[in-house]
Design an enzyme around this catalytic site. Structure first.
Site, PDB file in Angstrom:
ATOM      1  N   SER A 221       0.800  -1.225   0.000  1.00  0.00           N
ATOM      2  CA  SER A 221       0.000   0.000   0.000  1.00  0.00           C
ATOM      3  C   SER A 221       0.831   1.272   0.000  1.00  0.00           C
ATOM      4  CB  SER A 221      -0.957   0.016   1.200  1.00  0.00           C
ATOM      5  OG  SER A 221      -1.978  -0.927   1.022  1.00  0.00           O
TER       6      SER A 221
ATOM      7  N   TYR B 118      -6.491   5.382  -0.731  1.00  0.00           N
ATOM      8  CA  TYR B 118      -7.629   5.069   0.130  1.00  0.00           C
ATOM      9  C   TYR B 118      -8.448   6.283   0.555  1.00  0.00           C
ATOM     10  CZ  TYR B 118      -5.119   0.697   0.253  1.00  0.00           C
ATOM     11  OH  TYR B 118      -4.474  -0.454  -0.112  1.00  0.00           O
TER      12      TYR B 118
ATOM     13  N   ASP C 138       1.397  -4.079 -10.375  1.00  0.00           N
ATOM     14  CA  ASP C 138       1.527  -2.631 -10.530  1.00  0.00           C
ATOM     15  C   ASP C 138       2.739  -2.296 -11.399  1.00  0.00           C
ATOM     16  OD1 ASP C 138      -0.650  -2.402  -8.833  1.00  0.00           O
ATOM     17  OD2 ASP C 138       0.588  -2.161  -7.042  1.00  0.00           O
TER      18      ASP C 138
ATOM     19  N   GLU D 168       5.691  -4.420  -8.617  1.00  0.00           N
ATOM     20  CA  GLU D 168       5.428  -5.450  -7.617  1.00  0.00           C
ATOM     21  C   GLU D 168       4.095  -6.131  -7.903  1.00  0.00           C
ATOM     22  OE1 GLU D 168       5.552  -2.906  -4.140  1.00  0.00           O
ATOM     23  OE2 GLU D 168       3.372  -2.994  -3.972  1.00  0.00           O
TER      24      GLU D 168
ATOM     25  N   ASN E  36       0.739  -7.850  -5.833  1.00  0.00           N
ATOM     26  CA  ASN E  36       0.028  -7.791  -4.554  1.00  0.00           C
ATOM     27  C   ASN E  36      -0.911  -8.990  -4.479  1.00  0.00           C
ATOM     28  OD1 ASN E  36      -1.729  -7.158  -2.424  1.00  0.00           O
ATOM     29  ND2 ASN E  36      -1.539  -4.962  -2.787  1.00  0.00           N
TER      30      ASN E  36
ATOM     31  N   GLY F 167      -6.618  -4.692  -2.332  1.00  0.00           N
ATOM     32  CA  GLY F 167      -7.703  -4.085  -1.576  1.00  0.00           C
ATOM     33  C   GLY F 167      -9.070  -4.435  -2.128  1.00  0.00           C
TER      34      GLY F 167
END
Length: 307
Positions: free
Chosen positions: A145, A211, A252, A268, A270, A274
């Site tokens: 994040s 976020y 990403d 990277e 993930n 989310g």
């Protein structure tokens, strides 16, 4: 009489630096599962999680944790030991993806372009200085994040060392900064979903932009050349396979249009993307005709089948 729906324990919260977004992801996923008719128990994960799960005896866990203990292989190992099926990737894929240096080695072996960079400690970086020219990025070697990421345009590392109570033994990656556009691609069951361009309103796509509503907007599908779109999707699937992911993951990228295909780099992967109302994977799934409730339901069903 219809068959009983499985009892799903939604794991959320925890104690990592990403606790707040995990609470939001977990709430959204638990609400979706309840709408689909599942029996749902929400567990704000503490260090007694094994005892809580042993008493609860769920049929499956929906892992909505982020950061340390949630996506680094440790909660996955706990669930494997207990014999409880769970969503998202397993121990090895989670641990390797969280270790950025190890993951980049795998990506390069799979023929995927990555930024020039190296791993060091904050102490060594402060003592010896960077080994690559500015501009460069300094980020934790095992975080998510965009927590703790610094972009240093002129090579001055003082903004990092001005923080109080800095852990100088902390492992970091120093990587060449790639100018250009922020792209991301979700992968569901080995199939790329879509390519999104992320456009932050100010600065770069940090934790706040990810976020906080209004701090970034998403373009789905990204307005990029077809060859770049195809390459992003191909590399995303290759990264997913190289890590051994399952369920859903997200990759990403940075893309410098002035360099064409040579300007694309995977930053990277993930394994616990989310799942909030602002999140990228649910948005891409919706673009492909998979609504949020269906996406969450599909992850639970797949977890049970894989187990």
């Amino acid at each position: 009489m219809s068959a009983r729906k499985p009892h799903v324990a939604v794991l959320l919260g925890g104690w990592s630096s990403e606790r707040e977004v995990s609470l939001a992801s977990g709430k959204a996923c638990a609400d979706a599962l309840e709408r689909r008719g599942y029996e749902v128990t929400r567990i704000d994960v503490g260090r007694d999680v094994m005892a809580v799960l042993a008493a609860l005896k769920p049929d499956v866990c929906f892992n909505a944790l982020h950061g340390a203990f949630g996506e680094d292989g440790r909660i996955q190992a706990v669930l494997d030991i207990m014999g409880i099926p769970y969503t998202h990737s397993g121990v090895l894929a989670s641990a390797v993806a969280m270790d950025k240096t190890m993951a980049i080695r795998l990506f390069r072996q799979a023929g995927i372009g990555t930024p020039e960079g190296y791993e060091t400690t904050l102490e060594e970086l402060g003592r010896a200085g960077p080994r690559i020219d500015a501009p460069f990025v300094v980020k934790p070697a095992a975080e998510g994040s965009s927590v703790g990421v610094f972009i240093l345009p002129d090579g001055d590392t003082r903004p990092i060392f001005s923080r109080n109570a800095l852990d100088l033994a902390k492992r970091v990656r120093v990587e060449r900064f790639i100018a250009g556009r922020e792209l991301t691609c979700g992968v569901l069951d080995r199939e790329p979903l879509a390519v999104t361009e992320i456009v932050p309103k100010d600065g770069f796509y940090d934790y706040r932009a990810k976020y906080t509503e209004g701090f970034a907007y998403h373009v789905v599908p990204a307005e990029i050349p077809p060859a770049i779109e195809a390459l992003v999707q191909d590399w995303s699937q290759r990264a997913y396979d190289a890590l051994g992911c399952r369920g859903v993951a997200r990759c990403d990228f940075r893309y410098d249009p002035s360099l064409a295909e040579e300007g694309l780099s995977l930053l990277e992967a993930n394994t616990q993307p989310g799942m909030t109302p602002l999140s990228l994977v649910p948005e891409q799934a919706a673009y492909r005709g998979i609504d949020f409730d269906e996406l969450v339901d599909r992850l639970v069903k797949e977890a049970r089948c894989d187990h």
